[in-house]
Design an enzyme around this catalytic site. Sequence first.
Site, PDB file in Angstrom:
ATOM      1  N   LYS A 155       0.819  -1.220   0.000  1.00  0.00           N
ATOM      2  CA  LYS A 155       0.000   0.000   0.000  1.00  0.00           C
ATOM      3  C   LYS A 155       0.843   1.256   0.000  1.00  0.00           C
ATOM      4  O   LYS A 155       1.907   1.302   0.623  1.00  0.00           O
ATOM      5  CB  LYS A 155      -0.896   0.021   1.258  1.00  0.00           C
ATOM      6  CG  LYS A 155      -2.094  -0.878   1.145  1.00  0.00           C
ATOM      7  CD  LYS A 155      -3.152  -0.487   2.163  1.00  0.00           C
ATOM      8  CE  LYS A 155      -4.395  -1.328   1.982  1.00  0.00           C
ATOM      9  NZ  LYS A 155      -5.428  -1.028   2.963  1.00  0.00           N
ATOM     10  N   SER A 176     -11.622   5.354   4.154  1.00  0.00           N
ATOM     11  CA  SER A 176     -10.475   6.282   4.157  1.00  0.00           C
ATOM     12  C   SER A 176     -10.156   6.773   2.748  1.00  0.00           C
ATOM     13  O   SER A 176      -9.886   7.955   2.542  1.00  0.00           O
ATOM     14  CB  SER A 176      -9.237   5.612   4.762  1.00  0.00           C
ATOM     15  OG  SER A 176      -9.478   5.254   6.092  1.00  0.00           O
TER      16      SER A 176
HETATM   17  P1  ADP Z   1      -6.836  -2.188   6.141  1.00  0.00           P
HETATM   18  O1  ADP Z   1      -5.869  -1.588   5.174  1.00  0.00           O
HETATM   19  O2  ADP Z   1      -6.204  -3.178   7.063  1.00  0.00           O
HETATM   20  O3  ADP Z   1      -8.138  -2.669   5.556  1.00  0.00           O
HETATM   21  P2  ADP Z   1      -8.282   0.079   7.192  1.00  0.00           P
HETATM   22  O4  ADP Z   1      -7.712   1.183   8.010  1.00  0.00           O
HETATM   23  O5  ADP Z   1      -8.835   0.431   5.855  1.00  0.00           O
HETATM   24  O6  ADP Z   1      -7.138  -0.977   7.115  1.00  0.00           O
HETATM   25  O7  ADP Z   1      -9.424  -0.672   8.012  1.00  0.00           O
HETATM   26  C1  ADP Z   1      -9.172  -1.291   9.245  1.00  0.00           C
HETATM   27  C2  ADP Z   1     -10.429  -2.059   9.653  1.00  0.00           C
HETATM   28  O8  ADP Z   1     -11.486  -1.147   9.918  1.00  0.00           O
HETATM   29  C3  ADP Z   1     -10.944  -3.013   8.580  1.00  0.00           C
HETATM   30  O9  ADP Z   1     -11.439  -4.167   9.217  1.00  0.00           O
HETATM   31  C4  ADP Z   1     -12.054  -2.229   7.938  1.00  0.00           C
HETATM   32  O10 ADP Z   1     -13.035  -3.090   7.348  1.00  0.00           O
HETATM   33  C5  ADP Z   1     -12.614  -1.494   9.151  1.00  0.00           C
HETATM   34  N1  ADP Z   1     -13.330  -0.282   8.784  1.00  0.00           N
HETATM   35  C6  ADP Z   1     -12.924   0.700   7.956  1.00  0.00           C
HETATM   36  N2  ADP Z   1     -13.863   1.665   7.841  1.00  0.00           N
HETATM   37  C7  ADP Z   1     -14.918   1.268   8.626  1.00  0.00           C
HETATM   38  C8  ADP Z   1     -16.203   1.829   8.924  1.00  0.00           C
HETATM   39  N3  ADP Z   1     -16.607   2.956   8.386  1.00  0.00           N
HETATM   40  N4  ADP Z   1     -16.999   1.144   9.776  1.00  0.00           N
HETATM   41  C9  ADP Z   1     -16.584  -0.027  10.301  1.00  0.00           C
HETATM   42  N5  ADP Z   1     -15.401  -0.617  10.056  1.00  0.00           N
HETATM   43  C10 ADP Z   1     -14.560   0.029   9.228  1.00  0.00           C
END
Ligand code: ADP
Length: 160
Positions: free
Chosen positions: A41, A128
């Site tokens: 990433k 994000s």
């Molecule tokens: P990764 O790159 O490991 O997916 P993220 O920061 O995108 O990391 O997400 C970390 C965790 O948080 C993942 O399990 C993702 O599905 C969850 N997540 C992200 N956004 C939300 C949200 N809006 N509501 C609930 N869970 C979320």
Amino acid sequence: MDRAAFPGSFDPITYGHLDIIRRASILVEKLFVVVAVNREKKYLFSSEERMSMVRELVKPWKNVEAVFCDTLIVEFVKERNIPVLIRGVRSVIDFAYEYELSMINRGLDTQVETVFMAADPAYFVLRSSSIKELASLGGDVSSMVPPLVAEALKVKYTEP
Ligand code: ADP
């Protein structure tokens, strides 16, 4: 549950992540929010920036600690005796990805258990990547991320 880890990129941390953290902190005695590094990433925020925002925002919860990990998550939790990984799930698309990931992790360590938490409807559209896109175009992200993160995004996208 005693100890659990919530790993993620948190690039940047959103109200969706914070909602999972709040709800998970009620279920476990100690929750580690693991700011991870995925070599595949490309991050907008450096590890230090992601870590500093997470650390600041988890302060209200006494049983939540921000930790940094640049190795495999399963190795990281095994070394620290953390038996449970928490992941948030927004949709069936998320679920397909998260399920596969949990199988990979289970293959690496049969002891590790992944617990999926359903996103709150109020936050399930928060992602994000879309927030970064919106912020890069000067859009208002104040309902999606805490002020500290909104400010950091603004600085990133107005930096020369
Ligand atoms: P990764 O790159 O490991 O997916 P993220 O920061 O995108 O990391 O997400 C970390 C965790 O948080 C993942 O399990 C993702 O599905 C969850 N997540 C992200 N956004 C939300 C949200 N809006 N509501 C609930 N869970 C979320």
